[in-house]
Design an enzyme around this catalytic site. Structure first.
Site, mmCIF file in Angstrom:
data_model
loop_
_atom_site.group_PDB
_atom_site.id
_atom_site.type_symbol
_atom_site.label_atom_id
_atom_site.label_comp_id
_atom_site.label_asym_id
_atom_site.label_seq_id
_atom_site.Cartn_x
_atom_site.Cartn_y
_atom_site.Cartn_z
ATOM 1 N N HIS A 53 9.177 1.395 3.666
ATOM 2 C CA HIS A 53 10.226 1.396 4.681
ATOM 3 C C HIS A 53 11.143 0.216 4.362
ATOM 4 O O HIS A 53 10.939 -0.477 3.341
ATOM 5 C CB HIS A 53 9.625 1.317 6.087
ATOM 6 N N GLY A 58 5.505 -9.905 4.090
ATOM 7 C CA GLY A 58 6.293 -9.805 5.321
ATOM 8 C C GLY A 58 5.579 -10.500 6.474
ATOM 9 O O GLY A 58 4.346 -10.457 6.571
ATOM 10 N N GLN A 59 6.363 -11.104 7.354
ATOM 11 C CA GLN A 59 5.787 -11.830 8.500
ATOM 12 C C GLN A 59 5.093 -10.899 9.503
ATOM 13 O O GLN A 59 4.307 -11.349 10.321
ATOM 14 C CB GLN A 59 6.895 -12.621 9.219
ATOM 15 N N VAL A 117 11.135 -6.793 9.670
ATOM 16 C CA VAL A 117 12.292 -5.904 9.832
ATOM 17 C C VAL A 117 11.959 -4.935 10.973
ATOM 18 O O VAL A 117 10.834 -4.423 11.059
ATOM 19 C CB VAL A 117 12.585 -5.138 8.519
ATOM 20 N N SER A 126 6.603 -0.281 10.143
ATOM 21 C CA SER A 126 5.246 -0.194 9.588
ATOM 22 C C SER A 126 5.094 1.195 8.984
ATOM 23 O O SER A 126 5.667 2.170 9.505
ATOM 24 C CB SER A 126 4.226 -0.375 10.716
ATOM 25 N N SER A 127 4.314 1.277 7.923
ATOM 26 C CA SER A 127 4.070 2.590 7.310
ATOM 27 C C SER A 127 3.315 3.499 8.271
ATOM 28 O O SER A 127 3.239 4.708 8.079
ATOM 29 C CB SER A 127 3.253 2.433 6.029
ATOM 30 N N MET A 134 0.851 -1.192 0.000
ATOM 31 C CA MET A 134 0.000 0.000 0.000
ATOM 32 C C MET A 134 0.891 1.247 0.000
ATOM 33 O O MET A 134 0.425 2.351 0.288
ATOM 34 C CB MET A 134 -0.932 -0.010 1.210
ATOM 35 N N GLY A 135 2.170 1.065 -0.314
ATOM 36 C CA GLY A 135 3.069 2.213 -0.445
ATOM 37 C C GLY A 135 3.610 2.705 0.885
ATOM 38 O O GLY A 135 3.546 2.027 1.900
ATOM 39 N N HIS A 151 9.661 -3.146 3.232
ATOM 40 C CA HIS A 151 9.276 -3.267 1.816
ATOM 41 C C HIS A 151 10.508 -3.506 0.952
ATOM 42 O O HIS A 151 10.480 -4.312 0.024
ATOM 43 C CB HIS A 151 8.607 -1.963 1.333
HETATM 44 O O1 PAF Z 1 0.048 -5.661 3.524
HETATM 45 C C1 PAF Z 1 -0.392 -4.772 2.764
HETATM 46 O O2 PAF Z 1 0.266 -3.773 2.479
HETATM 47 C C2 PAF Z 1 -1.793 -4.942 2.195
HETATM 48 O O3 PAF Z 1 -2.636 -5.563 3.092
HETATM 49 C C3 PAF Z 1 -1.814 -5.661 0.828
HETATM 50 C C4 PAF Z 1 -1.332 -7.079 0.958
HETATM 51 C C5 PAF Z 1 -0.946 -4.909 -0.160
HETATM 52 C C6 PAF Z 1 -3.230 -5.692 0.281
HETATM 53 O O4 PAF Z 1 -3.734 -4.415 0.090
#
Ligand code: PAF
Length: 292
Positions: free
Chosen positions: A45, A158-159, A187, A196-197, A41-42, A48
């Site tokens: 960090h 990610g876990q 991480v 986390s974002s 979802m952008g 990602h």
């Molecule tokens: O983990 C996320 O960022 C979201 O839940 C995902 C898997 C991209 C689905 O929108």
């Protein structure tokens, strides 16, 4: 690993429509190119980036999707508050050698009349599913749609979102999209806070308090390692750690079976410690897998 050929760096392409991404993916499949996908979802960090790098190492073509999926935000959760940083995310993707950044619009993903939804019932019921009704149906629906459009050989998660990984694993096993799933470790910042974002939204005081969640899970893990086998005792110990932090409110702290997410009264084999807390307007989740 699927490395058939070395990656040849070409300029990253940004694709905005579902039609263009499926055309791109069909063309690559015709050429026998292996595609790796990182759905996001952008607001990237280091977590990602670890997923993107793993995809880059093991696949010939890498797609990263950035889509803030409104369907996975429950009632009372403000989707408009979710951080959006498409420009800097795109720059990071380009630097990491991503081939395609897929950033569809909401109308493109959910055109008028869109009605389908995917649910993974029992795994989605507890914990996050209980605190955020509808969340996993939104996740399962968008992930199914992304996998149908891109048809990656491997999809990377990610876990940190442990329950999400189980929900997606179940849908991949049940719906056969032809994708293998890889889950990479969480991480963390040096003080233990899982990246986390949402972390940048913490106030300075909340940020200082935030490692309490990881500390509670670590205390649970230490107690298990010391020989305690009662799930409820471990849960109480974790609660005690969080109650020492006045800014934190517990949504849940649990000791569960790592495949079903059912609570475990007596601990044997591997268990997962799950936790979610609220600090002001920000919600944090985390987990640890522990072998007894
Ligand atoms: O983990 C996320 O960022 C979201 O839940 C995902 C898997 C991209 C689905 O929108």
């Amino acid at each position: 690993m699927l490395n058939k050929a070395p990656h040849v760096a070409v300029a990253m392409r940004t694709i905005r429509t579902v039609h263009a991404i499926s055309t791109w993916s069909r063309a690559l499949h015709r050429q026998g190119v292996t595609i790796g996908m990182v759905p996001t979802m952008g607001a990237f960090h280091a977590g990602h980036l670890a997923l993107i790098r793993a995809a880059r190492r093991s696949c010939e073509a890498v797609v990263v999707s950035v889509f803030v999926n409104p369907r996975q935000f429950g009632r009372g959760e403000d989707v408009s508050r979710y951080p959006r940083r498409l420009r800097s995310d795109a720059a990071l993707c380009a630097r990491e050698g991503v081939d395609v950044l897929f950033a569809p619009t909401q109308e493109g993903m959910y055109p008028p009349g869109f009605e389908a939804s995917v649910s993974v019932r029992s795994l989605a019921r507890r914990w996050e599913g209980e605190c955020r009704p509808g969340h996993f149906e939104g996740v399962a629906t968008v992930v199914t749609k992304l996998l149908s459009l891109v048809r990656p050989e491997i999809v990377f998660f990610g876990q940190k979102d442990f329950q999400q990984t189980l929900v997606v694993k179940r849908l991949v096993e049940d719906l056969n999209p032809g994708t293998r799933m890889v889950v990479l470790p969480t991480v963390r910042d040096p003080d233990g806070l899982a990246l986390s974002s949402r972390n940048p939204r913490l106030t300075p005081a909340e940020r200082r308090a935030a490692p309490v969640l990881c500390a509670a899970l670590q205390a649970g893990r230490e107690a298990i390692r010391s020989g305690i086998r009662s799930g409820s005792r471990i849960r109480k110990m974790m609660h005690q750690v969080v109650s020492g932090e006045r800014l934190a409110q517990v949504d849940y702290l649990a000791v569960c079976d790592p495949s079903t997410l059912e609570p475990r009264p007596r601990l044997t084999g591997t268990v997962v410690l799950l936790g979610a807390i609220r600090l002001g307007r920000t919600r944090l989740i985390d987990n640890l897998l522990v072998r007894t």
